[in-house]
Design an enzyme around this catalytic site. Structure first.
Site, PDB file in Angstrom:
ATOM      1  N   GLY A  33       0.811  -1.225   0.000  1.00  0.00           N
ATOM      2  CA  GLY A  33       0.000   0.000   0.000  1.00  0.00           C
ATOM      3  C   GLY A  33       0.838   1.265   0.000  1.00  0.00           C
ATOM      4  O   GLY A  33       2.062   1.233   0.137  1.00  0.00           O
TER       5      GLY A  33
ATOM      6  N   ASP B 249       4.166  -4.558  -7.188  1.00  0.00           N
ATOM      7  CA  ASP B 249       3.562  -3.313  -6.674  1.00  0.00           C
ATOM      8  C   ASP B 249       4.151  -2.103  -7.377  1.00  0.00           C
ATOM      9  O   ASP B 249       3.637  -0.986  -7.219  1.00  0.00           O
ATOM     10  CB  ASP B 249       3.756  -3.194  -5.158  1.00  0.00           C
TER      11      ASP B 249
ATOM     12  N   ASP C 170       7.428   4.564  -9.678  1.00  0.00           N
ATOM     13  CA  ASP C 170       8.202   4.320  -8.457  1.00  0.00           C
ATOM     14  C   ASP C 170       9.699   4.246  -8.708  1.00  0.00           C
ATOM     15  O   ASP C 170      10.312   3.175  -8.763  1.00  0.00           O
ATOM     16  CB  ASP C 170       7.714   3.044  -7.742  1.00  0.00           C
TER      17      ASP C 170
ATOM     18  N   GLY D  95       2.524   3.700   1.588  1.00  0.00           N
ATOM     19  CA  GLY D  95       3.023   3.917   2.947  1.00  0.00           C
ATOM     20  C   GLY D  95       3.508   5.337   3.162  1.00  0.00           C
ATOM     21  O   GLY D  95       3.716   5.773   4.293  1.00  0.00           O
ATOM     22  N   ARG D  96       3.727   6.033   2.068  1.00  0.00           N
ATOM     23  CA  ARG D  96       4.163   7.437   2.211  1.00  0.00           C
ATOM     24  C   ARG D  96       3.655   8.315   1.079  1.00  0.00           C
ATOM     25  O   ARG D  96       3.970   9.508   1.042  1.00  0.00           O
ATOM     26  CB  ARG D  96       5.672   7.513   2.290  1.00  0.00           C
TER      27      ARG D  96
ATOM     28  N   ARG E  17       3.566  13.981  -7.499  1.00  0.00           N
ATOM     29  CA  ARG E  17       3.554  13.121  -8.687  1.00  0.00           C
ATOM     30  C   ARG E  17       2.187  13.207  -9.366  1.00  0.00           C
ATOM     31  O   ARG E  17       1.158  13.400  -8.696  1.00  0.00           O
ATOM     32  CB  ARG E  17       3.788  11.657  -8.311  1.00  0.00           C
TER      33      ARG E  17
ATOM     34  N   ASP F  27       8.560   5.643   8.327  1.00  0.00           N
ATOM     35  CA  ASP F  27       8.146   6.972   8.804  1.00  0.00           C
ATOM     36  C   ASP F  27       7.217   7.739   7.860  1.00  0.00           C
ATOM     37  O   ASP F  27       6.766   8.832   8.198  1.00  0.00           O
ATOM     38  CB  ASP F  27       9.392   7.823   9.105  1.00  0.00           C
TER      39      ASP F  27
HETATM   40  P1  AMP Z   1       9.055   0.791  -2.751  1.00  0.00           P
HETATM   41  O1  AMP Z   1      10.225  -0.111  -2.603  1.00  0.00           O
HETATM   42  O2  AMP Z   1       9.394   2.263  -2.720  1.00  0.00           O
HETATM   43  O3  AMP Z   1       8.196   0.452  -3.911  1.00  0.00           O
HETATM   44  O4  AMP Z   1       8.163   0.580  -1.417  1.00  0.00           O
HETATM   45  C1  AMP Z   1       7.648  -0.649  -1.013  1.00  0.00           C
HETATM   46  C2  AMP Z   1       6.629  -0.423   0.070  1.00  0.00           C
HETATM   47  O5  AMP Z   1       7.226   0.214   1.200  1.00  0.00           O
HETATM   48  C3  AMP Z   1       5.450   0.458  -0.323  1.00  0.00           C
HETATM   49  O6  AMP Z   1       4.319  -0.011   0.331  1.00  0.00           O
HETATM   50  C4  AMP Z   1       5.857   1.811   0.192  1.00  0.00           C
HETATM   51  O7  AMP Z   1       4.777   2.654   0.423  1.00  0.00           O
HETATM   52  C5  AMP Z   1       6.554   1.428   1.493  1.00  0.00           C
HETATM   53  N1  AMP Z   1       7.528   2.434   1.931  1.00  0.00           N
HETATM   54  C6  AMP Z   1       8.744   2.701   1.381  1.00  0.00           C
HETATM   55  N2  AMP Z   1       9.368   3.680   2.056  1.00  0.00           N
HETATM   56  C7  AMP Z   1       8.527   4.049   3.053  1.00  0.00           C
HETATM   57  C8  AMP Z   1       8.592   5.018   4.106  1.00  0.00           C
HETATM   58  N3  AMP Z   1       9.653   5.801   4.280  1.00  0.00           N
HETATM   59  N4  AMP Z   1       7.528   5.117   4.932  1.00  0.00           N
HETATM   60  C9  AMP Z   1       6.456   4.339   4.775  1.00  0.00           C
HETATM   61  N5  AMP Z   1       6.336   3.396   3.831  1.00  0.00           N
HETATM   62  C10 AMP Z   1       7.356   3.260   2.976  1.00  0.00           C
HETATM   63 MG    MG Z   2       6.572   1.098  -4.710  1.00  0.00          MG
END
Ligand code: AMP
Ligand code: MG
Length: 582
Positions: free
Chosen positions: A142, A334, A344, A144-145, A235, A177
């Site tokens: 989901g 994702d 992403d 997350g940020r 974005r 965070d």
């Molecule tokens: P990504 O590798 O950027 O595609 O992220 C994978 C998952 O980790 C996704 O659900 C992101 O929303 C979550 N995520 C990555 N960095 C953070 C962060 N600093 N805080 C919260 N969620 C994060």
């Molecule tokens: Mg991602």
């Protein structure tokens, strides 16, 4: 490892109607239409179809948890700011939204586009999705940020989702965070705009705001966290739906299976409307070649037609990445856009020296699952997982699934061959010649961008003596010994024979090659220089780099330093290779 992608499974080639979105998605540049009224931020035209039409989370707290039976959670941006500053912005994205570029000058712009002040008319939420990470089902992930502020309808009635990345915690933040740092935000901002200018479908970026707050990151995962400047990218995409947005509901089974169908209906209605209006007369039925009982009729199942289109868009996207040497470092499901956009930007990289095993992601080094040469197969694997989600929800048959997989393969190969053919300036694909070229490039670690640009200066003149044949390529063939010189001379001779029989003049070929082989590419070391300056409070280099990358195929006199080979320091971890820590 082979330097050329393996051939796809054989498939019956049947073309779907031309994708009406492709032109838009490939290069969404400013239309500069003076007729269109440019709007103030307050006058933007919001329309929140995602929240209106899809099931939402009944809770509205940001406690990390499993969010069941819902596509999103309502949540507001919460990142703290202290004298936030606008680092860089994109006028061409403003143009898409009909936003008056003067709005960037407003003193409250950094507050509005960091989420510190709410946007009038917005309706914010975080999306629920899951994903396969490095080939393993990871469950719920989901936003997350990332927090979507809502959808805008522009004067062409196009829907654009506006999202802040790094805007604070959501129920999907798990132990993290919810924030983002300046270095990764600069990389995402610049690369999404650079991709668009290369004609490669991508999410876009309207603005990048430095929050004025510090964020702690352990960049090398070595127990040495460092405080870094926090930042938020705004974005923009027609949709941020991912393969994982569908997978999560299929994996949960039972009552959530109905959500796969609801979400698919929503996606087709808003983002693939030509499929909804497809009729039998469009003539899309075809035979799988296994007998008359195996006829699949795409007009009888919109979900199958949609899957085929998603597969083809993905194939086309990855073929284009291969054409410019782009490697997405985290090709988890994702991070796969349902619209076939590059999405992403975490660890990513453009090839400098040609190396099929290059991965920009330090986490990926042991298996190199996401290395350059593997990306086409990973795209196929990911499409397979998406197709399985549709199959679990009983939206498509096994036969339709197989057909979509075949279509991925044939589309990829068609596009890849067309791109490589254009890159070398030949009228038709020559497997042997291109294969040998890539092998030579891998052996001598030849720069993937500069080489093709120089190749356009080779002339079809059979009077050039052997010892002069490599002169146009000299700047790319550095430090090679006699045997390698001989290998290259022999290749150039064959290439010269091919181009001299092509009937295309040297000038025409050069112009055509230079329109597909960029002179300027967003090399990691260029990003790093801009990041180093921005971290010291000087944003000029980020802005200049954006301008250069907006015209990647033009010569741009005075900017030649941006086409230089990377310096030695560019090969250290943290520059050419990154972790996911951003
Ligand atoms: P990504 O590798 O950027 O595609 O992220 C994978 C998952 O980790 C996704 O659900 C992101 O929303 C979550 N995520 C990555 N960095 C953070 C962060 N600093 N805080 C919260 N969620 C994060
Ligand atoms: Mg991602």
């Amino acid at each position: 490892m082979s330097t050329e992608p393996s051939p796809p499974p054989s498939a019956t080639a049947i073309n779907l109607p031309a994708d009406p979105l492709t032109g838009e998605l490939n290069r969404q540049n400013s239309n500069n239409n003076p007729e269109v009224k440019k709007l103030k931020i307050e006058d933007l035209n919001w329309d929140h179809s995602f929240v209106r039409e899809l099931p939402g989370d009944p809770l509205n707290d940001i406690v990390s948890r499993e969010v069941l039976h819902a596509c999103y959670s309502r949540v507001s941006p919460s990142a703290e700011v202290d004298n936030p500053q606008l680092v860089v912005w994109s006028e061409s994205v403003a143009d898409i939204l009909d936003l008056d570029p003067k709005e960037f000058e407003r003193s409250d712009f950094p507050h509005l586009f960091s989420g510190a002040s709410p946007l009038k008319g917005g309706l914010s939420y975080a999306q629920c999705y899951g994903g396969h990470q490095f080939g393993v089902w990871a469950g719920q992930l989901g936003d997350g940020r990332a927090i979507t502020l809502g959808e805008l309808l522009n004067s062409k009635n196009q829907r654009w989702e506006i999202q802040l990345k790094g805007a604070g915690k959501t129920p999907y933040s798990r132990f993290a965070d919810g924030l983002a740092v300046l270095r990764s935000s600069i990389r995402e901002f610049l690369c999404s705009e650079a991709m668009n200018s290369l004609g490669i479908p991508s999410t876009r970026a309207l603005s990048l705001v430095m929050t004025g707050k510090l964020v702690s990151r352990d960049m090398f995962y070595d127990g040495n966290p460092k405080d870094e400047p926090g930042a938020i990218v705004c974005r923009v995409a027609q949709s941020f739906l991912r393969f994982g947005s569908f997978q999560i509901h299929a994996k949960r089974g039972k009552e959530d299976l109905a959500i796969v169908r609801t979400l698919a209906d929503y996606t087709i209605k808003h983002h693939f409307p030509h499929i909804e209006s497809m009729s039998k007369s469009d003539g899309l039925s075809f035979s799988t070649g296994e007998g008359s009982s195996d006829v699949v009729d795409l007009t009888s199942n919109k979900y199958a037609a949609w899957l085929v289109e998603v597969a083809e868009r993905t194939a086309s996207l990855i073929a284009r990445w291969q054409g410019v040497g782009f490697t997405h470092g985290v090709l988890n499901t994702d991070n796969m856009s349902i619209l076939g956009l590059t999405i992403d930007y975490g660890p990513f990289g453009f090839l400098d020296a040609f190396d099929p095993s290059f991965t920009p992601n330090t986490t990926d080094i042991p298996g190199r699952r996401y290395c350059f040469a593997e990306q086409p197969d990973i795209g196929s694997w990911n499409i397979g997982q998406f197709a399985l989600a549709l199959s679990t929800a009983q939206l498509i048959s096994k036969q339709e699934l197989n057909y979509a997989m075949e279509r991925y393969g044939s589309k990829f190969m068609d596009e890849y061959q067309a791109i490589m053919t254009k890159k070398v300036g030949l009228p038709k694909y020559n497997k042997e010649l291109i294969g040998e070229l890539l092998n030579n490039m891998a052996v001598d670690k030849v720069d993937y961008t500069n080489f093709f640009r120089l190749l356009s200066s080779v002339r079809a003149d059979s009077n050039v003596p052997d010892e002069k044949l490599l002169v146009p390529l000299k700047a790319s063939l550095l430090d090679i010994g006699k045997s390698r010189k001989d290998a290259w001379t022999s290749w150039v001779k064959r290439y010269r024979d091919e181009i001299s029989t092509s009937g295309i003049s040297d000038e025409e070929r050069k112009a055509s090659m230079n329109s597909v082989n960029p002179k300027y590419i967003l090399r990691n070391y260029l990003c790093q220089s801009a990041i180093d300056m921005a971290e010291q409070g000087d944003f000029e280099e980020v802005r200049r780099l954006l301008k250069v990358m907006e015209r990647p195929f033009d010569e741009q006199p005075g900017m030649e330093r941006y086409a230089r080979l990377p310096p030695a320091w560019a090969y250290r971890p943290g520059v050419c290779m990154l972790s996911c820590s951003s």
